[in-house]
Design a protein around this motif. Structure first.
Motif, PDB file in Angstrom:
ATOM      1  N   TYR A 145      45.299  13.810  55.673  1.00  0.00           N
ATOM      2  CA  TYR A 145      46.318  14.214  54.724  1.00  0.00           C
ATOM      3  C   TYR A 145      46.634  13.058  53.777  1.00  0.00           C
ATOM      4  O   TYR A 145      46.594  11.895  54.160  1.00  0.00           O
ATOM      5  CB  TYR A 145      47.596  14.647  55.445  1.00  0.00           C
ATOM      6  CG  TYR A 145      47.546  16.045  56.021  1.00  0.00           C
ATOM      7  CD1 TYR A 145      46.872  16.306  57.213  1.00  0.00           C
ATOM      8  CD2 TYR A 145      48.160  17.105  55.366  1.00  0.00           C
ATOM      9  CE1 TYR A 145      46.814  17.586  57.732  1.00  0.00           C
ATOM     10  CE2 TYR A 145      48.123  18.392  55.883  1.00  0.00           C
ATOM     11  CZ  TYR A 145      47.447  18.625  57.069  1.00  0.00           C
ATOM     12  OH  TYR A 145      47.398  19.905  57.576  1.00  0.00           O
ATOM     13  N   TYR A 192      39.475  19.024  66.042  1.00  0.00           N
ATOM     14  CA  TYR A 192      39.454  19.114  64.577  1.00  0.00           C
ATOM     15  C   TYR A 192      40.233  17.930  64.040  1.00  0.00           C
ATOM     16  O   TYR A 192      41.285  17.582  64.578  1.00  0.00           O
ATOM     17  CB  TYR A 192      40.091  20.430  64.120  1.00  0.00           C
ATOM     18  CG  TYR A 192      39.597  20.912  62.785  1.00  0.00           C
ATOM     19  CD1 TYR A 192      40.403  20.842  61.654  1.00  0.00           C
ATOM     20  CD2 TYR A 192      38.324  21.454  62.638  1.00  0.00           C
ATOM     21  CE1 TYR A 192      39.951  21.286  60.426  1.00  0.00           C
ATOM     22  CE2 TYR A 192      37.859  21.901  61.414  1.00  0.00           C
ATOM     23  CZ  TYR A 192      38.688  21.820  60.309  1.00  0.00           C
ATOM     24  OH  TYR A 192      38.225  22.266  59.096  1.00  0.00           O
ATOM     25  N   PHE A 218      49.688  13.343  64.173  1.00  0.00           N
ATOM     26  CA  PHE A 218      49.368  12.492  63.034  1.00  0.00           C
ATOM     27  C   PHE A 218      49.291  11.028  63.455  1.00  0.00           C
ATOM     28  O   PHE A 218      50.007  10.576  64.347  1.00  0.00           O
ATOM     29  CB  PHE A 218      50.445  12.614  61.952  1.00  0.00           C
ATOM     30  CG  PHE A 218      50.446  13.922  61.222  1.00  0.00           C
ATOM     31  CD1 PHE A 218      51.132  15.013  61.715  1.00  0.00           C
ATOM     32  CD2 PHE A 218      49.757  14.062  60.022  1.00  0.00           C
ATOM     33  CE1 PHE A 218      51.145  16.220  61.033  1.00  0.00           C
ATOM     34  CE2 PHE A 218      49.761  15.264  59.328  1.00  0.00           C
ATOM     35  CZ  PHE A 218      50.450  16.340  59.842  1.00  0.00           C
ATOM     36  N   GLY A 219      48.430  10.295  62.754  1.00  0.00           N
ATOM     37  CA  GLY A 219      48.433   8.851  62.869  1.00  0.00           C
ATOM     38  C   GLY A 219      49.636   8.284  62.134  1.00  0.00           C
ATOM     39  O   GLY A 219      50.416   9.029  61.516  1.00  0.00           O
ATOM     40  N   LEU A 265      48.991  19.714  66.439  1.00  0.00           N
ATOM     41  CA  LEU A 265      48.459  18.717  65.518  1.00  0.00           C
ATOM     42  C   LEU A 265      49.280  17.447  65.672  1.00  0.00           C
ATOM     43  O   LEU A 265      50.512  17.502  65.697  1.00  0.00           O
ATOM     44  CB  LEU A 265      48.546  19.223  64.073  1.00  0.00           C
ATOM     45  CG  LEU A 265      48.003  18.313  62.980  1.00  0.00           C
ATOM     46  CD1 LEU A 265      46.479  18.259  63.039  1.00  0.00           C
ATOM     47  CD2 LEU A 265      48.452  18.806  61.607  1.00  0.00           C
ATOM     48  N   PHE A 295      47.101   9.842  56.047  1.00  0.00           N
ATOM     49  CA  PHE A 295      47.310  10.063  57.474  1.00  0.00           C
ATOM     50  C   PHE A 295      46.079  10.744  58.058  1.00  0.00           C
ATOM     51  O   PHE A 295      45.647  11.785  57.556  1.00  0.00           O
ATOM     52  CB  PHE A 295      48.516  10.961  57.731  1.00  0.00           C
ATOM     53  CG  PHE A 295      49.836  10.385  57.307  1.00  0.00           C
ATOM     54  CD1 PHE A 295      50.380  10.681  56.073  1.00  0.00           C
ATOM     55  CD2 PHE A 295      50.538   9.545  58.159  1.00  0.00           C
ATOM     56  CE1 PHE A 295      51.594  10.152  55.679  1.00  0.00           C
ATOM     57  CE2 PHE A 295      51.759   9.003  57.782  1.00  0.00           C
ATOM     58  CZ  PHE A 295      52.280   9.301  56.533  1.00  0.00           C
ATOM     59  N   SER A 329      43.799  17.842  66.018  1.00  0.00           N
ATOM     60  CA  SER A 329      44.382  19.048  66.595  1.00  0.00           C
ATOM     61  C   SER A 329      43.655  19.433  67.875  1.00  0.00           C
ATOM     62  O   SER A 329      42.497  19.064  68.085  1.00  0.00           O
ATOM     63  CB  SER A 329      44.364  20.205  65.598  1.00  0.00           C
ATOM     64  OG  SER A 329      43.052  20.535  65.221  1.00  0.00           O
ATOM     65  N   PRO A 367      41.691  16.456  60.593  1.00  0.00           N
ATOM     66  CA  PRO A 367      41.999  16.484  59.155  1.00  0.00           C
ATOM     67  C   PRO A 367      42.587  15.160  58.678  1.00  0.00           C
ATOM     68  O   PRO A 367      43.113  14.369  59.471  1.00  0.00           O
ATOM     69  CB  PRO A 367      43.057  17.593  59.060  1.00  0.00           C
ATOM     70  CG  PRO A 367      43.757  17.558  60.378  1.00  0.00           C
ATOM     71  CD  PRO A 367      42.748  17.069  61.402  1.00  0.00           C
ATOM     72  N   LEU A 372      46.733  18.413  52.663  1.00  0.00           N
ATOM     73  CA  LEU A 372      45.419  18.345  53.301  1.00  0.00           C
ATOM     74  C   LEU A 372      44.380  17.880  52.292  1.00  0.00           C
ATOM     75  O   LEU A 372      44.260  18.437  51.195  1.00  0.00           O
ATOM     76  CB  LEU A 372      45.041  19.710  53.868  1.00  0.00           C
ATOM     77  CG  LEU A 372      43.695  19.803  54.567  1.00  0.00           C
ATOM     78  CD1 LEU A 372      43.649  18.896  55.790  1.00  0.00           C
ATOM     79  CD2 LEU A 372      43.393  21.244  54.957  1.00  0.00           C
TER      80      LEU A 372
END
Lengths: 114, 114
Positions: B36, B32, B104-105, B102, B89, B93, B34, B46
């Motif tokens: 942000y 998944y 983050f970049g 999860l 970002f 996940s 996402p 989100l």
């Protein structure tokens, strides 16, 4: 619906002093996260709670950091003693169950250690 | 392997232009993705998310394009507005149950000029 509440918003302390951050998650969210965000970087997970249980604290520097989530609602993150390198934004987030991709973040606490 | 590599680090776009932010990953267990959005002094929020079995997802002016074979995904902001100026970002996940995580970049600071 109130969002994630964090306090204080800003904190300036001298190195070697203790500091504590408080977080109140969204009502009904059983999962709570504490993140560290350095300037220009993405959030990095420190600890994750499901209800009262810390299910992932592998990235928490346990020699100086501690956290608790009594009664499975509010949470406190503590640093003792603080070091210059701890200066960062500490973010709290919450989510429903295993929906880790759908986290709701608080505004963060900006910590400056002098 | 648990990293998501994001580029560019910063992006300046004229009002009305298209903003494009790219992310790449190696871990095929990611399931998944996402995105942000974070405004100064606020926590990340989100914005939009996509599953790897979908090649594109659009919500208003925001579109995620996903290339599973290349292990890349990107965020396109059409008709960019000054109010879109924020840090974005990408994230990914994986895992199940209490082991779900999860990551983050590193973020892209977008500035949309009026």
């Amino acid at each position: 619906e109130a969002g994630v509440v964090q306090s204080p918003r800003y904190k300036i302390i001298e190195k070697k002093q203790p500091v504590a951050f408080w977080c109140n998650p969204i009502s009904g969210h059983n999962t709570l996260y504490w993140y560290l965000q350095n300037l220009g970087q993405g959030p990095e997970l420190l600890i994750r709670y499901e209800n009262e249980e810390a299910v992932d604290d592998s990235q928490l520097p346990k020699d100086r950091f501690s956290a608790e989530r009594l009664k499975g609602v509010d949470s406190t993150l503590k640093i003792q003693p603080a070091e210059l390198g701890d200066s960062a934004v500490y973010l709290c987030a919450s989510s429903l169950g295993g929906r880790v991709h759908e986290q709701y973040f608080g505004p963060g606490t900006r910590l400056t250690v002098t | 392997q648990q990293q998501v590599k994001q580029s560019p680090q910063s992006l300046i776009v004229q009002k009305g232009g298209i903003s494009i932010i790219n992310c790449a990953y190696e871990n095929t267990a990611f399931d998944y993705f996402p995105w942000y959005q974070q405004f100064p002094g606020k926590g990340p929020a989100l914005l939009i998310a996509i599953r790897p079995d979908v090649s594109e997802k659009k919500e208003g002016r925001f579109t995620i394009s996903f290339n599973k074979s290349a292990k890349q995904f990107s965020l396109h902001i059409m008709d960019s507005q000054p109010g879109d100026s924020a840090t974005y970002f990408c994230a990914a996940s994986w895992g199940s149950g209490s082991a779900r995580q999860l990551t983050f970049g590193s973020g892209t600071q977008l500035t949309v000029l009026p």
